[in-house]
Design an enzyme around this catalytic site. Sequence first.
Site, PDB file in Angstrom:
ATOM      1  N   HIS A 133      24.357  84.962  23.972  1.00 61.02           N
ATOM      2  CA  HIS A 133      23.712  83.733  23.465  1.00 61.02           C
ATOM      3  C   HIS A 133      24.663  82.528  23.618  1.00 61.02           C
ATOM      4  O   HIS A 133      25.097  81.932  22.627  1.00 61.02           O
ATOM      5  CB  HIS A 133      23.378  83.992  21.994  1.00 61.02           C
ATOM      6  CG  HIS A 133      22.482  83.004  21.335  1.00 61.02           C
ATOM      7  ND1 HIS A 133      22.788  81.676  21.186  1.00 61.02           N
ATOM      8  CD2 HIS A 133      21.282  83.167  20.712  1.00 61.02           C
ATOM      9  CE1 HIS A 133      21.822  81.060  20.516  1.00 61.02           C
ATOM     10  NE2 HIS A 133      20.893  81.936  20.228  1.00 61.02           N
ATOM     11  N   GLU A 165      21.174  81.308  27.746  1.00 62.76           N
ATOM     12  CA  GLU A 165      21.517  82.670  27.328  1.00 62.76           C
ATOM     13  C   GLU A 165      21.080  83.683  28.391  1.00 62.76           C
ATOM     14  O   GLU A 165      19.937  83.642  28.848  1.00 62.76           O
ATOM     15  CB  GLU A 165      20.828  82.959  25.998  1.00 62.76           C
ATOM     16  CG  GLU A 165      21.118  81.907  24.933  1.00 62.76           C
ATOM     17  CD  GLU A 165      20.114  81.913  23.807  1.00 62.76           C
ATOM     18  OE1 GLU A 165      19.615  83.011  23.456  1.00 62.76           O
ATOM     19  OE2 GLU A 165      19.820  80.823  23.268  1.00 62.76           O
TER      20      GLU A 165
END
Length: 300
Positions: free
Chosen positions: A163, A265
């Site tokens: 992320h 991400e």
Amino acid sequence: MSARDESTDKIIETVENGLLALRVRNRFGSLLVYRQGAQVVDYTPAGGAPVLFVSRASRLERKKAIRGGVPICFPWFGPHEERKELPAHGFARTSEFEYLGGATSASGEVSLRFGLKAGPATRESFPYDFEAHYEVRLGENLTLVFTVRNTGNVPFTFEAALHTYFAVSDVRQVEVTGLTGESYLDQLSGRVEQEAERAVRISREVDRIYTSRATCHLVDPGLDREIVVSKQGSASTVVWNPWIEKSQRLADLGDDEYLRMLCIESANVRPETIELFPSEAHALQVSIASERLDAERRAG
Ligand code: TA6
């Protein structure tokens, strides 16, 4: 290639903000990785600016998610489907990873290895036997490889995401290319759309899960750089910026910090969830390169 000065290659185990951490320095740049979540929180290429964003309001406390760097989302992404009381994005990012050691290659690339195994705490929300390994490599690029192996005797499915919070000069002035034509789930509307634009630009909250294996380019004229995000074993790319209202709702993000960050991400989530049969493994890899903008791109 210049002769390697081995004295600059360093892996230092340390404590930073009360958390066990590893600092790496070599001729390619520097890293800071917390053992908690094996979370890379700083990647600064030699002679360049920090590539990753960490919120100034982030709580650097044990068992608390850190807002920034590269959180590992595993074994689910976002809220848990059935049990809303469980932490968003799974337990990996607040788990203490085992440090398995570091090594330096002949070219001076430093790699760190981390591990996370199933145990009573993980089985409470994910009742399967697994071993996760994470390799962090500082070379010409920052390369991250998150591998999950099914060590049990029944199949399981999982979601995973690196992320990554990228630092930007001004999110209103950057663009992300490489996603044209890809379909995406707009998490704000719930609709599936297709990316028609040459470049994704941010002028409101954006929260999109692209079905894409493509290399993305984050072009940032303000920092005179282009971040190249290339992937292997990743069929989802999530693009997220909270914009104003959501930033004000997030206690661990400064109200104006949405301007200085953009998440791109590398993931396998939702329709790209991974199924592993016993003894099978899956590796999710991302390579992050920071390059100077050429004059033409600078001109915009
Ligand atoms: O990456 C997209 C997303 O799922 C957004 O919906 C937003 O919730 C973001 O993750 C942040 O998640 P976090 O749990 O770190 O606050």
